[in-house]
Design a protein around this motif. Sequence first.
Motif, PDB file in Angstrom:
ATOM      1  N   LEU A  16       0.808  -1.220   0.000  1.00 55.77           N
ATOM      2  CA  LEU A  16       0.000   0.000   0.000  1.00 55.77           C
ATOM      3  C   LEU A  16       0.842   1.273   0.000  1.00 55.77           C
ATOM      4  O   LEU A  16       0.496   2.249  -0.662  1.00 55.77           O
ATOM      5  CB  LEU A  16      -0.927   0.015   1.221  1.00 55.77           C
ATOM      6  N   TYR A  17       1.921   1.272   0.754  1.00 57.73           N
ATOM      7  CA  TYR A  17       2.673   2.505   0.990  1.00 57.73           C
ATOM      8  C   TYR A  17       4.120   2.464   0.513  1.00 57.73           C
ATOM      9  O   TYR A  17       4.855   3.439   0.699  1.00 57.73           O
ATOM     10  CB  TYR A  17       2.689   2.825   2.491  1.00 57.73           C
ATOM     11  N   GLY A  18       4.547   1.387  -0.090  1.00 60.36           N
ATOM     12  CA  GLY A  18       5.946   1.250  -0.484  1.00 60.36           C
ATOM     13  C   GLY A  18       6.449   2.382  -1.361  1.00 60.36           C
ATOM     14  O   GLY A  18       7.604   2.788  -1.254  1.00 60.36           O
ATOM     15  N   CYS A  19       5.585   2.908  -2.182  1.00 61.04           N
ATOM     16  CA  CYS A  19       5.993   3.996  -3.081  1.00 61.04           C
ATOM     17  C   CYS A  19       6.352   5.275  -2.312  1.00 61.04           C
ATOM     18  O   CYS A  19       6.997   6.170  -2.866  1.00 61.04           O
ATOM     19  CB  CYS A  19       4.900   4.280  -4.103  1.00 61.04           C
ATOM     20  N   LEU A  20       5.973   5.345  -1.035  1.00 63.48           N
ATOM     21  CA  LEU A  20       6.277   6.524  -0.223  1.00 63.48           C
ATOM     22  C   LEU A  20       7.635   6.427   0.470  1.00 63.48           C
ATOM     23  O   LEU A  20       8.094   7.393   1.070  1.00 63.48           O
ATOM     24  CB  LEU A  20       5.176   6.735   0.832  1.00 63.48           C
ATOM     25  N   LEU A  21       8.263   5.270   0.393  1.00 64.01           N
ATOM     26  CA  LEU A  21       9.587   5.083   0.978  1.00 64.01           C
ATOM     27  C   LEU A  21      10.656   5.568   0.004  1.00 64.01           C
ATOM     28  O   LEU A  21      10.401   5.714  -1.191  1.00 64.01           O
ATOM     29  CB  LEU A  21       9.826   3.598   1.288  1.00 64.01           C
ATOM     30  N   THR A  22      11.859   5.755   0.528  1.00 68.97           N
ATOM     31  CA  THR A  22      12.966   6.118  -0.356  1.00 68.97           C
ATOM     32  C   THR A  22      13.335   4.906  -1.212  1.00 68.97           C
ATOM     33  O   THR A  22      12.996   3.767  -0.879  1.00 68.97           O
ATOM     34  CB  THR A  22      14.214   6.550   0.448  1.00 68.97           C
ATOM     35  N   GLU A  23      14.040   5.144  -2.284  1.00 71.82           N
ATOM     36  CA  GLU A  23      14.461   4.046  -3.168  1.00 71.82           C
ATOM     37  C   GLU A  23      15.312   3.032  -2.412  1.00 71.82           C
ATOM     38  O   GLU A  23      15.138   1.824  -2.561  1.00 71.82           O
ATOM     39  CB  GLU A  23      15.223   4.602  -4.367  1.00 71.82           C
ATOM     40  N   LYS A  24      16.220   3.527  -1.582  1.00 73.12           N
ATOM     41  CA  LYS A  24      17.086   2.646  -0.801  1.00 73.12           C
ATOM     42  C   LYS A  24      16.247   1.790   0.156  1.00 73.12           C
ATOM     43  O   LYS A  24      16.460   0.585   0.269  1.00 73.12           O
ATOM     44  CB  LYS A  24      18.089   3.478  -0.002  1.00 73.12           C
ATOM     45  N   GLN A  25      15.284   2.404   0.836  1.00 73.46           N
ATOM     46  CA  GLN A  25      14.423   1.655   1.750  1.00 73.46           C
ATOM     47  C   GLN A  25      13.623   0.590   1.000  1.00 73.46           C
ATOM     48  O   GLN A  25      13.491  -0.538   1.470  1.00 73.46           O
ATOM     49  CB  GLN A  25      13.491   2.603   2.508  1.00 73.46           C
ATOM     50  N   ARG A  26      13.110   0.944  -0.173  1.00 76.22           N
ATOM     51  CA  ARG A  26      12.364  -0.031  -0.980  1.00 76.22           C
ATOM     52  C   ARG A  26      13.266  -1.194  -1.390  1.00 76.22           C
ATOM     53  O   ARG A  26      12.879  -2.362  -1.294  1.00 76.22           O
ATOM     54  CB  ARG A  26      11.768   0.635  -2.222  1.00 76.22           C
ATOM     55  N   ASP A  27      14.468  -0.868  -1.858  1.00 80.69           N
ATOM     56  CA  ASP A  27      15.399  -1.910  -2.297  1.00 80.69           C
ATOM     57  C   ASP A  27      15.746  -2.856  -1.155  1.00 80.69           C
ATOM     58  O   ASP A  27      15.714  -4.078  -1.318  1.00 80.69           O
ATOM     59  CB  ASP A  27      16.680  -1.293  -2.859  1.00 80.69           C
ATOM     60  N   TYR A  28      16.079  -2.308   0.003  1.00 81.17           N
ATOM     61  CA  TYR A  28      16.436  -3.137   1.156  1.00 81.17           C
ATOM     62  C   TYR A  28      15.229  -3.951   1.622  1.00 81.17           C
ATOM     63  O   TYR A  28      15.372  -5.112   1.987  1.00 81.17           O
ATOM     64  CB  TYR A  28      16.946  -2.287   2.312  1.00 81.17           C
ATOM     65  N   PHE A  29      14.067  -3.331   1.604  1.00 81.29           N
ATOM     66  CA  PHE A  29      12.852  -4.018   2.044  1.00 81.29           C
ATOM     67  C   PHE A  29      12.578  -5.236   1.163  1.00 81.29           C
ATOM     68  O   PHE A  29      12.329  -6.328   1.658  1.00 81.29           O
ATOM     69  CB  PHE A  29      11.650  -3.062   2.019  1.00 81.29           C
ATOM     70  N   VAL A  30      12.632  -5.033  -0.131  1.00 81.67           N
ATOM     71  CA  VAL A  30      12.376  -6.140  -1.063  1.00 81.67           C
ATOM     72  C   VAL A  30      13.433  -7.227  -0.884  1.00 81.67           C
ATOM     73  O   VAL A  30      13.106  -8.418  -0.834  1.00 81.67           O
ATOM     74  CB  VAL A  30      12.334  -5.634  -2.524  1.00 81.67           C
ATOM     75  N   ALA A  31      14.680  -6.832  -0.763  1.00 81.79           N
ATOM     76  CA  ALA A  31      15.746  -7.822  -0.596  1.00 81.79           C
ATOM     77  C   ALA A  31      15.530  -8.640   0.680  1.00 81.79           C
ATOM     78  O   ALA A  31      15.666  -9.864   0.667  1.00 81.79           O
ATOM     79  CB  ALA A  31      17.108  -7.136  -0.558  1.00 81.79           C
ATOM     80  N   TYR A  32      15.167  -7.979   1.766  1.00 83.54           N
ATOM     81  CA  TYR A  32      15.050  -8.664   3.055  1.00 83.54           C
ATOM     82  C   TYR A  32      13.724  -9.419   3.201  1.00 83.54           C
ATOM     83  O   TYR A  32      13.717 -10.604   3.532  1.00 83.54           O
ATOM     84  CB  TYR A  32      15.214  -7.655   4.195  1.00 83.54           C
ATOM     85  N   TYR A  33      12.608  -8.741   2.962  1.00 82.38           N
ATOM     86  CA  TYR A  33      11.299  -9.331   3.241  1.00 82.38           C
ATOM     87  C   TYR A  33      10.735 -10.169   2.093  1.00 82.38           C
ATOM     88  O   TYR A  33       9.964 -11.082   2.316  1.00 82.38           O
ATOM     89  CB  TYR A  33      10.288  -8.254   3.634  1.00 82.38           C
ATOM     90  N   VAL A  34      11.107  -9.843   0.870  1.00 78.35           N
ATOM     91  CA  VAL A  34      10.569 -10.577  -0.277  1.00 78.35           C
ATOM     92  C   VAL A  34      11.548 -11.654  -0.741  1.00 78.35           C
ATOM     93  O   VAL A  34      11.177 -12.816  -0.918  1.00 78.35           O
ATOM     94  CB  VAL A  34      10.218  -9.619  -1.439  1.00 78.35           C
TER      95      VAL A  34
END
Length: 105
Positions: A16-34
Motif C-alpha cells: 500500500l505505501y511502499g511507493c512513499l519510501l525512499t528508493e534505498k528503503q524499498r530496495d532493502y525491504f524487497v531484498a530482506y522481506y521478499v
Amino acid sequence: MDTLDKNERLNQLFQLYGCLLTEKQRDYFVAYYVNDYSFAEIAEDYQVSRNAVFDQLKKASEHLENYEITLKLLEKKQLRMKLIENYLESHDESWILKLREMDDN
C-alpha cells in the motif's frame, strides 16, 4: 505478534505505501522481506554495513506503520474484505449497505 505475522503485515503495508519510501528503503525491504536476503548479503550487494541495512529497514518499517496510523488503508481494506465475506456467507443485503456506507465516508 509473532515474526511471521509481523512480516505479513509489513508486506501488506509495503504493497500500500511502499511507493512513499525512499528508493534505498524499498530496495532493502524487497531484498530482506521478499527475497529473504540476510543483512550481510544486502550489505555486500549495496556496499554498506549490516548496521546501515538494519537502520534503513527499521526506518522503513516505522514509516509504513506511521502511514497506516494516519491513512488506515490496510484497516479499511480488511474491513471491506470482511463485509464482502459476510455478504457471501449470508447473502444479507445489509452487508452491502455497510460497504457502501464505508465508501461514502
